[in-house]
Write an enzyme that holds these catalytic residues in place. Sequence first.
Site, PDB file in Angstrom:
ATOM      1  N   TYR A  56     -17.167  16.479 -14.514  1.00  0.00           N
ATOM      2  CA  TYR A  56     -17.775  15.319 -14.901  1.00  0.00           C
ATOM      3  C   TYR A  56     -18.297  14.425 -13.629  1.00  0.00           C
ATOM      4  O   TYR A  56     -17.726  15.042 -12.527  1.00  0.00           O
ATOM      5  CB  TYR A  56     -16.361  13.721 -14.210  1.00  0.00           C
ATOM      6  CG  TYR A  56     -16.368  13.170 -13.760  1.00  0.00           C
ATOM      7  CD1 TYR A  56     -17.250  12.227 -14.859  1.00  0.00           C
ATOM      8  CD2 TYR A  56     -15.278  12.015 -13.315  1.00  0.00           C
ATOM      9  CE1 TYR A  56     -17.407  10.420 -14.808  1.00  0.00           C
ATOM     10  CE2 TYR A  56     -16.535  10.776 -13.098  1.00  0.00           C
ATOM     11  CZ  TYR A  56     -17.275  10.088 -14.152  1.00  0.00           C
ATOM     12  OH  TYR A  56     -17.152   9.001 -13.210  1.00  0.00           O
ATOM     13  N   ARG A 100       0.718  -0.899   0.104  1.00  0.00           N
ATOM     14  CA  ARG A 100       0.310  -0.158  -0.323  1.00  0.00           C
ATOM     15  C   ARG A 100       0.977   0.994  -0.226  1.00  0.00           C
ATOM     16  O   ARG A 100       1.127   2.168  -0.861  1.00  0.00           O
ATOM     17  CB  ARG A 100      -0.977   0.144   1.284  1.00  0.00           C
ATOM     18  CG  ARG A 100      -1.635   1.443   1.691  1.00  0.00           C
ATOM     19  CD  ARG A 100      -3.058   1.146   2.251  1.00  0.00           C
ATOM     20  NE  ARG A 100      -2.908   0.794   3.002  1.00  0.00           N
ATOM     21  CZ  ARG A 100      -2.156   0.688   4.715  1.00  0.00           C
ATOM     22  NH1 ARG A 100      -1.170   1.941   4.824  1.00  0.00           N
ATOM     23  NH2 ARG A 100      -1.775   0.203   5.492  1.00  0.00           N
ATOM     24  N   LYS A 114      -8.381   6.290 -18.750  1.00  0.00           N
ATOM     25  CA  LYS A 114      -9.392   7.485 -19.975  1.00  0.00           C
ATOM     26  C   LYS A 114      -8.038   7.561 -21.175  1.00  0.00           C
ATOM     27  O   LYS A 114      -7.318   5.776 -21.498  1.00  0.00           O
ATOM     28  CB  LYS A 114      -9.323   8.027 -20.065  1.00  0.00           C
ATOM     29  CG  LYS A 114     -10.293   8.401 -18.524  1.00  0.00           C
ATOM     30  CD  LYS A 114     -11.585   7.892 -19.246  1.00  0.00           C
ATOM     31  CE  LYS A 114     -13.144   7.663 -17.843  1.00  0.00           C
ATOM     32  NZ  LYS A 114     -12.768   7.579 -16.980  1.00  0.00           N
ATOM     33  N   ASP A 140      -7.707  19.308 -13.535  1.00  0.00           N
ATOM     34  CA  ASP A 140      -7.877  17.576 -14.095  1.00  0.00           C
ATOM     35  C   ASP A 140      -7.909  17.603 -15.836  1.00  0.00           C
ATOM     36  O   ASP A 140      -8.496  18.230 -16.680  1.00  0.00           O
ATOM     37  CB  ASP A 140      -9.590  17.154 -14.342  1.00  0.00           C
ATOM     38  CG  ASP A 140     -10.230  15.629 -14.786  1.00  0.00           C
ATOM     39  OD1 ASP A 140      -9.142  15.104 -15.893  1.00  0.00           O
ATOM     40  OD2 ASP A 140     -11.371  15.108 -14.019  1.00  0.00           O
TER      41      ASP A 140
HETATM   42  C1  LIG Z   1     -12.621  13.879 -16.466  1.00  0.00           C
HETATM   43  C2  LIG Z   1     -12.721  13.050 -15.976  1.00  0.00           C
HETATM   44  N1  LIG Z   1     -12.252  13.388 -14.308  1.00  0.00           N
HETATM   45  C3  LIG Z   1     -12.332  12.557 -13.815  1.00  0.00           C
HETATM   46  C4  LIG Z   1     -12.388  10.689 -13.678  1.00  0.00           C
HETATM   47  C5  LIG Z   1     -13.093   9.840 -12.737  1.00  0.00           C
HETATM   48  O1  LIG Z   1     -11.673   8.926 -12.702  1.00  0.00           O
HETATM   49  P1  LIG Z   1     -12.003   7.568 -12.548  1.00  0.00           P
HETATM   50  O2  LIG Z   1     -13.178   6.646 -13.505  1.00  0.00           O
HETATM   51  O3  LIG Z   1     -11.147   6.572 -12.917  1.00  0.00           O
HETATM   52  O4  LIG Z   1     -12.097   7.868 -11.502  1.00  0.00           O
HETATM   53  C6  LIG Z   1     -13.421  11.110 -15.116  1.00  0.00           C
HETATM   54  C7  LIG Z   1     -14.034   9.473 -15.398  1.00  0.00           C
HETATM   55  O5  LIG Z   1     -15.513   9.611 -16.243  1.00  0.00           O
HETATM   56  C8  LIG Z   1     -13.340  12.300 -15.768  1.00  0.00           C
HETATM   57  O6  LIG Z   1     -13.746  11.777 -17.118  1.00  0.00           O
END
Ligand SMILES: Cc1ncc(COP(=O)(O)O)c(C=O)c1O
Length: 386
Positions: free
Chosen positions: A98, A46, A194, A169
């Site tokens: 998101y 961890r 992604k 992000d």
């Molecule tokens: C722009 C964006 N940020 C964060 C996330 C969250 O990521 P995760 O699904 O890997 O937890 C997503 C998920 O779709 C996303 O599209």
Amino acid sequence: MDFSTRAIHAGQDADPATGATIVPVYQTSTYTQTAVGETKGYDYSRTVNPTRVALEKQLASLEDAVYGSAFSSGMAATAAILNLLSAGDHAIVTDDLYGGTYRLFSKVLVRYGLTFTYVDMSDLAAVSAAIQPNTKLFWIETPTNPLLKLIDIAGVAALKPSGAVVVVDNTFASPYLQSPLALGADVAMHSTTKYIGGHSDAVGGAVLTNDSAIHEVVKFHQNAIGGVPGPMDAWLTMRGAKTLAIRMREHEKNARAVADFLVSRDDVARVYYPGLASHPQHELAKRQMRGFGGMVSFTLRGPESRALEFAKHTKLFSLAESLGGVESLLCHPARMTHGSIPKDERERRGITDGLLRLSVGIEGIDDLIDDLAGALDATIALARNV
Ligand SMILES: Cc1ncc(COP(=O)(O)O)c(C=O)c1O
């Protein structure tokens, strides 16, 4: 060193134990000590794991960052970053973001005494007006999800009061197309699920920064809370990231062609893609990004229900959550990725029931356009029937 070279070599030294050229999957939870407290730098997975460390070095290098931390998901990465705040602190957040990030902020973290103001951050005057004496964090998503608006990262960074942090992000753009830290952000975060992973086979997240104090807090919470990727997921993400540059070039080429095709259709009402000259922030996109990415959103002429009908007719574009994999995906944000945002709030932000979002993959472009044309033609009667 070139981006592609770093993607393939950063953190990827031959295995010190065996000489294995490819970093092994260190599928172990613990490490044998030669005497109490005598370790080779690894005590418990961890806290630290060699496969994860290799991934962290690779991802830090892609964002031109000194420090990298990998997480079990993008959401775990976001939660770790929000530990930079304490009860009573305030954050300014992109209003088009998101849905899961919105859910974490509005349903979980408000219970811990944090407050959030959602602002159209493409409007810097609105950002400035939302700053309070206790504002400690700015949360930027650019391009935004799903409306592909742009936020001026350097512009927000210039407004930041001292002691506050700007987080970007960078999932939608990927580090290949946008470098938030160079534009003045303090932290870049990713859902590596992604584009970075790129093959829709592993969920993960990452936090990259040049600030040692921020890194210390994030690392502490990575271990204290424990949202770490297993060695196999770290390895899959690392393998995917090696081809990020070549994939992004293909995603973008196909996305541009898809956007042009959709614009050419009379039965498509509106196309959202930062690469279109008609995009209201096309100039900012050219300045801030090195390309326009692989995401395209659009609305159809006809009743909003046409979007649901359209979604039944694509064959190559799979109807699925997520984005950024080599395969093309289609999403209905209101019912899928953004379903956790209440309907009136969603509509206020422009995420209507008629909006569709494409993650354009790297298949042959003629096949992708045929697929979209087929689904448009199959539902065209609805376009005339408003
Ligand atoms: C722009 C964006 N940020 C964060 C996330 C969250 O990521 P995760 O699904 O890997 O937890 C997503 C998920 O779709 C996303 O599209």
